[in-house]
Design a protein around this motif. Structure first.
Motif, PDB file in Angstrom:
ATOM      1  N   ASN A 104       0.825  -1.203   0.000  1.00  0.00           N
ATOM      2  CA  ASN A 104       0.000   0.000   0.000  1.00  0.00           C
ATOM      3  C   ASN A 104       0.859   1.253   0.000  1.00  0.00           C
ATOM      4  N   LYS A 105       2.078   1.078  -0.444  1.00  0.00           N
ATOM      5  CA  LYS A 105       3.009   2.206  -0.411  1.00  0.00           C
ATOM      6  C   LYS A 105       2.824   3.109  -1.624  1.00  0.00           C
ATOM      7  N   VAL A 106       1.629   3.607  -1.830  1.00  0.00           N
ATOM      8  CA  VAL A 106       1.410   4.596  -2.883  1.00  0.00           C
ATOM      9  C   VAL A 106       1.602   5.956  -2.229  1.00  0.00           C
ATOM     10  N   GLU A 107       2.400   6.780  -2.812  1.00  0.00           N
ATOM     11  CA  GLU A 107       2.624   8.091  -2.210  1.00  0.00           C
ATOM     12  C   GLU A 107       2.429   9.166  -3.255  1.00  0.00           C
ATOM     13  N   TYR A 111      -8.734 -10.374   3.257  1.00  0.00           N
ATOM     14  CA  TYR A 111     -10.013 -10.656   3.922  1.00  0.00           C
ATOM     15  C   TYR A 111     -10.865 -11.659   3.132  1.00  0.00           C
ATOM     16  N   ASP A 142     -17.282   3.187  -8.916  1.00  0.00           N
ATOM     17  CA  ASP A 142     -17.327   3.381  -7.467  1.00  0.00           C
ATOM     18  C   ASP A 142     -18.096   2.207  -6.847  1.00  0.00           C
ATOM     19  N   THR A 179      -8.517  -4.205   1.039  1.00  0.00           N
ATOM     20  CA  THR A 179      -7.457  -3.347   1.577  1.00  0.00           C
ATOM     21  C   THR A 179      -7.213  -2.137   0.682  1.00  0.00           C
ATOM     22  N   ASP A 180      -7.783  -2.120  -0.523  1.00  0.00           N
ATOM     23  CA  ASP A 180      -7.626  -0.905  -1.343  1.00  0.00           C
ATOM     24  C   ASP A 180      -8.892  -0.046  -1.329  1.00  0.00           C
ATOM     25  N   GLY A 181     -10.030  -0.648  -1.627  1.00  0.00           N
ATOM     26  CA  GLY A 181     -11.288   0.107  -1.569  1.00  0.00           C
ATOM     27  C   GLY A 181     -11.632   0.431  -0.128  1.00  0.00           C
ATOM     28  N   ASP A 182     -11.507  -0.577   0.730  1.00  0.00           N
ATOM     29  CA  ASP A 182     -11.628  -0.397   2.170  1.00  0.00           C
ATOM     30  C   ASP A 182     -12.952   0.229   2.590  1.00  0.00           C
ATOM     31  N   THR A 183     -14.062  -0.204   1.982  1.00  0.00           N
ATOM     32  CA  THR A 183     -15.330   0.417   2.336  1.00  0.00           C
ATOM     33  C   THR A 183     -16.242  -0.540   3.098  1.00  0.00           C
ATOM     34  N   GLN A 189     -18.570  -2.032   1.863  1.00  0.00           N
ATOM     35  CA  GLN A 189     -19.925  -1.717   1.406  1.00  0.00           C
ATOM     36  C   GLN A 189     -20.374  -2.560   0.224  1.00  0.00           C
ATOM     37  N   PRO A 249     -24.975   1.115   3.060  1.00  0.00           N
ATOM     38  CA  PRO A 249     -24.839   0.630   1.684  1.00  0.00           C
ATOM     39  C   PRO A 249     -26.122   0.026   1.119  1.00  0.00           C
ATOM     40  N   ALA A 264     -17.514   6.006   2.228  1.00  0.00           N
ATOM     41  CA  ALA A 264     -17.297   5.401   3.539  1.00  0.00           C
ATOM     42  C   ALA A 264     -16.211   6.130   4.313  1.00  0.00           C
ATOM     43  N   ARG A 280     -11.655  11.505   2.386  1.00  0.00           N
ATOM     44  CA  ARG A 280     -11.298  10.279   3.105  1.00  0.00           C
ATOM     45  C   ARG A 280      -9.931   9.806   2.651  1.00  0.00           C
ATOM     46  N   GLY A 333      -5.382   2.817   0.610  1.00  0.00           N
ATOM     47  CA  GLY A 333      -4.582   2.352   1.725  1.00  0.00           C
ATOM     48  C   GLY A 333      -4.198   3.454   2.694  1.00  0.00           C
ATOM     49  N   ASN A 382      -2.474   6.459   2.160  1.00  0.00           N
ATOM     50  CA  ASN A 382      -1.348   7.362   1.955  1.00  0.00           C
ATOM     51  C   ASN A 382      -1.753   8.620   1.207  1.00  0.00           C
ATOM     52  N   ILE A 383      -2.974   8.626   0.738  1.00  0.00           N
ATOM     53  CA  ILE A 383      -3.454   9.731  -0.067  1.00  0.00           C
ATOM     54  C   ILE A 383      -4.859  10.090   0.398  1.00  0.00           C
ATOM     55  N   GLN A 425      -0.944   4.226   7.746  1.00  0.00           N
ATOM     56  CA  GLN A 425      -2.055   3.370   8.178  1.00  0.00           C
ATOM     57  C   GLN A 425      -2.240   3.458   9.676  1.00  0.00           C
TER      58      GLN A 425
END
Ligand code: FAD
Ligand code: AMP
Lengths: 262, 399
Positions: A14-17, A37, A93, A121-125, A127, B174, B186, B203, B207, B209-210, B345
């Motif tokens: 997840n190291k996007v900067e 998950y 979305d 772990t990326d969308g993390d919603t 939902q 949702p 969310a 939000r 992950g 960082n942004i 995180q």
């Protein structure tokens, strides 16, 4: 029993900067992996199948390379796999993602049980599961921490409500989002991996779906839009102290007194 | 309708363009640049690529009449009538947003025997409380709760709906958003509103960082969930204000295909979210026994112990004590991090704390960007010394 599991491929790190100077996103490492998950959802499906018989289908929506997670599911013991993939699905979305997946599921047939992971772990919603259940008009329970019993036309599960645990009975067909730790996910088996190497992964594109209206998918089917992205704020009022450990401890003690914590 | 169009003739260096995309959505297909399904429409390739190489083309679409939607509605989150405090925080935020666009603030409560709770809500500066009081609504069930919420939206047409990101809110919001075919963002950490009533939802994304700023430009209502302790709680007014509106719904809408068989109470846990003071153990702690030292400090300060993910993963502390994106969001008056590097995180779950003190021996640790007071030093030397001083100080006070 027919079980379907929704799984997703996510970035390996997840190291996007954001580069603070140019504002460009920096990508370190592009490897991908299965959303951790979702391993719990697959394991739950395998355990139920071991007791009740039937078959398990894994489905993912994403670019062509995300078929890799279906292969991984095969090597854990999943029977069938489908990849929902089309350029027109890009930029989706939560609403558009859920709609697309629910359209794909309708095409794959009728299922007694649909399982989702707790979150990605990326969308993390967390939902997508409940939204799919709405589109399929089936009951849904999230935060499932235990499968108590599977009956012929329903199942009994425990839902973790933070302050208490609800034991609920839910009729098939239904959708469950399972918590991490519901079961310990098994490792992929090398033998299964070899045996399923050639197994077909059904590819579903926009043209295969019941609703072929482009406006309902991808960016166009997404009510939310990302207006801008920016690096998180850093604190501006700050003091950095250095010195010997004793000096630092003294300084900290004084500060805690000043702030009235001691 | 909007899409990205590639003008191959203006693409000079394919690989350079490909490297701009953080999502791997650009591909080289036999010398032609192609966009694949991984595209998130961040439009970085449009902005950062050579001029005209990739264009964002938007077709006119019918826009909705936003003036038909009025009011900021807050879902009253409760279990057995005990209102979750995130509700008040959201009411406070709703009021702030409502003032900017001159709209009313609504609370929506569904449950059974909840008239006292509704009266209590009137002490928090809401204009109207809409109540659905039915036996079938006693415990949360997704289907009847969604039906009731839908009924409320159809009757009242609020422009914004705010829901706490609790166990219930994360299921209800949702399901409702999909039913209304509208957008839901969310875990927003910042909310604002534009003059045209577009809700500005910010939000952490990808992950954490942004930060992403998200809007719902052509759909109403606009929905967002917010975690507990992210917004400020408003003061309770001594006087009740506003009105309570009893609402009715057809009983067949309250049916559910889920039955609650039993409710097993959990032991009363100490939640780190409730602590005023938190001492956080990071991987700078070398062995689990050393946590005793931090526990002692926590006890002296009347606080609790929390940890980073590696500590929870090692099994040294329970997962529910983990702070961060995949742990809990905390907002104590004081947080002291010990041997924590400060990954985004982690900081995403604590950067709203009132006083942040960090101890780390690495002067370059990112935690020093988040801390108000940063101590560059060895926790194994500083903490015992501090403990001794606090103890000595206490004695002085007693004498
Ligand atoms: C999707 C995702 C979600 C995540 N969610 C979370 C989350 O919820 N919570 C979380 O915490 N992490 C989370 N992480 C992990 C996170 O990225 C970091 O790996 C983690 O926070 C690092 O923990 P740490 O600071 O304890 O350890 P490290 O990064 O190893 O840092 C240890 C620090 O201790 C310092 N140190 C060592 N010895 C001493 C000493 N004697 N005195 C003083 N300082 C010392 C070192 O200088 C170092 O800076 C997540 C990661 C991902 C990808
Ligand atoms: N693109 C996708 N393809 C298949 N399943 C998905 C996808 N996105 C989300 N899911 C499922 O929905 C769950 C919750 O995801 P999210 O809402 O993104 O946190 C995941 O654990 C998956 O089970």
């Amino acid at each position: 029993m027919k079980i379907l599991v929704c799984i997703k491929q996510v970035p390996g790190t997840n190291k996007v900067e954001v580069d603070p100077v140019t504002g460009v996103l920096k990508r370190n490492g592009v490897e991908s992996k299965m959303n951790p998950y979702d391993l719990y959802a697959i394991e739950t499906a395998l355990r139920i199948k071991e007791k009740m018989g039937g078959s398990i289908t894994a489905v993912t929506m994403g670019p062509p390379q995300s078929a890799a997670v279906i292969r991984e599911a095969f090597s854990m013991g999943v029977d069938y796999g489908a990849l929902i993939s089309d350029r027109k699905f890009g930029g989706a979305d939560v609403l558009a993602t859920s709609y697309t997946i629910s359209q794909g599921i309708k095409l794959l047939g009728e299922f007694d049980l649909i399982l989702c992971g707790k979150q990605t772990t990326d969308g993390d919603t967390a939902q997508v599961g409940p939204e799919i259940s709405e589109y399929l008009n089936i009951p849904c329970v999230s935060n499932v921490s235990t499968i108590v019993e599977v009956q012929k036309d329903s199942m009994t599960v425990e839902m973790d409500m933070t302050t208490d645990v609800e034991v609920v009975k839910i009729k098939f067909p239904c959708l469950l989002s399972v918590d991490k730790d519901i079961f310990m996910p098994r490792l992929p088996s090398y033998i299964k991996k070899q045996a399923t190497k050639e197994r077909e992964i059904k590819v579903i594109t926009l043209n295969d779906l019941e609703d072929k209206d482009e406006k309902h998918y991808g960016l166009n089917g997404s009510p939310t839009q990302v207006e801008r992205i920016f690096p998180p704020d850093t604190n501006t009022h700050q003091e950095i102290w250095s010195g010997t450990s004793m000096e630092l401890a003294n300084q900290l003690y004084k500060k805690l007194r000043e702030l009235k914590f001691v | 309708m909007a899409k990205l169009v590639v003008n191959q003739s203006k693409v000079k260096n394919i690989d350079e363009l490909i490297s701009i995309c953080p999502f791997g959505a650009l591909e080289n297909n036999n010398g032609e640049l192609q966009i694949n399904g991984a595209c998130k429409m961040c439009k970085l390739c449009v902005k950062k690529g050579p001029k005209g190489a990739i264009e964002y083309v938007e077709e006119e679409q019918a826009s909705i009449d936003k003036t038909l939607w009025k009011g900021i509605a807050v879902y009253v989150d409760h279990i057995d009538g005990v209102i979750h405090p995130v509700t008040y925080e959201l009411i406070g935020k709703a009021r702030e947003l409502a003032e900017k666009i001159n709209h009313p603030v609504y609370a929506v409560m569904m449950g059974h025997d909840i008239s006292n709770q509704c009266l209590e809500l009137l002490h928090y500066n809401v204009d109207k409380v809409f109540v659905y009081d039915y036996e079938a609504l006693e415990r949360f069930k997704m289907e009847p709760y969604t039906a009731v919420f839908e009924d409320f939206v159809n009757k009242v047409k609020p422009t914004v709906i705010l829901v706490g990101a609790t166990t219930i809110g994360r299921q209800l919001a949702p399901r409702l958003a999909a039913r209304l075919r509208t957008g839901l963002t969310a875990d927003c950490t910042i909310l604002d509103i534009k003059e045209n009533t577009d809700l500005v939802q910010i939000r952490p994304a990808f992950g954490g960082n942004i930060m992403a700023q998200i809007i719902t430009p052509n759909h109403r209502p606009q929905m967002a969930t917010v975690r507990y302790k992210v917004m400020n709680a408003p003061e309770r007014n001594p006087y009740a204000n506003g009105e309570i509106i009893q609402c009715n719904i057809a009983p067949e809408k309250l049916e559910s295909r889920v039955d609650v068989l039993d409710i097993i109470p959990k032991e009363k846990e100490q939640f780190i979210e409730a602590a005023d003071v938190l001492i956080v153990a990071g991987r700078g702690i070398k062995k689990s026994e050393d946590l005793g030292m931090l526990q002692e400090l926590a006890d002296l300060l009347g606080g609790q112990l929390a940890c980073t993910r590696p500590i929870a993963e090692a099994g040294w502390m329970e997962a529910k004590r983990q702070v961060g994106l995949s742990g809990r969001t905390v907002r104590p008056k004081l947080i002291i991090t010990c041997g924590v590097s400060g990954a985004v995180q982690f900081t995403a779950g604590m950067n709203n704390s009132e006083q942040i003190i960090a101890i780390n021996k690495d002067a370059n640790a990112p935690i020093f960007k988040t801390a108000h007071y940063g101590l560059i030093g060895d926790l194994y030397e500083i903490i015992p010394d501090l403990i001794n001083q606090i103890k000595a100080g206490k004695e002085v006070v007693i004498q």
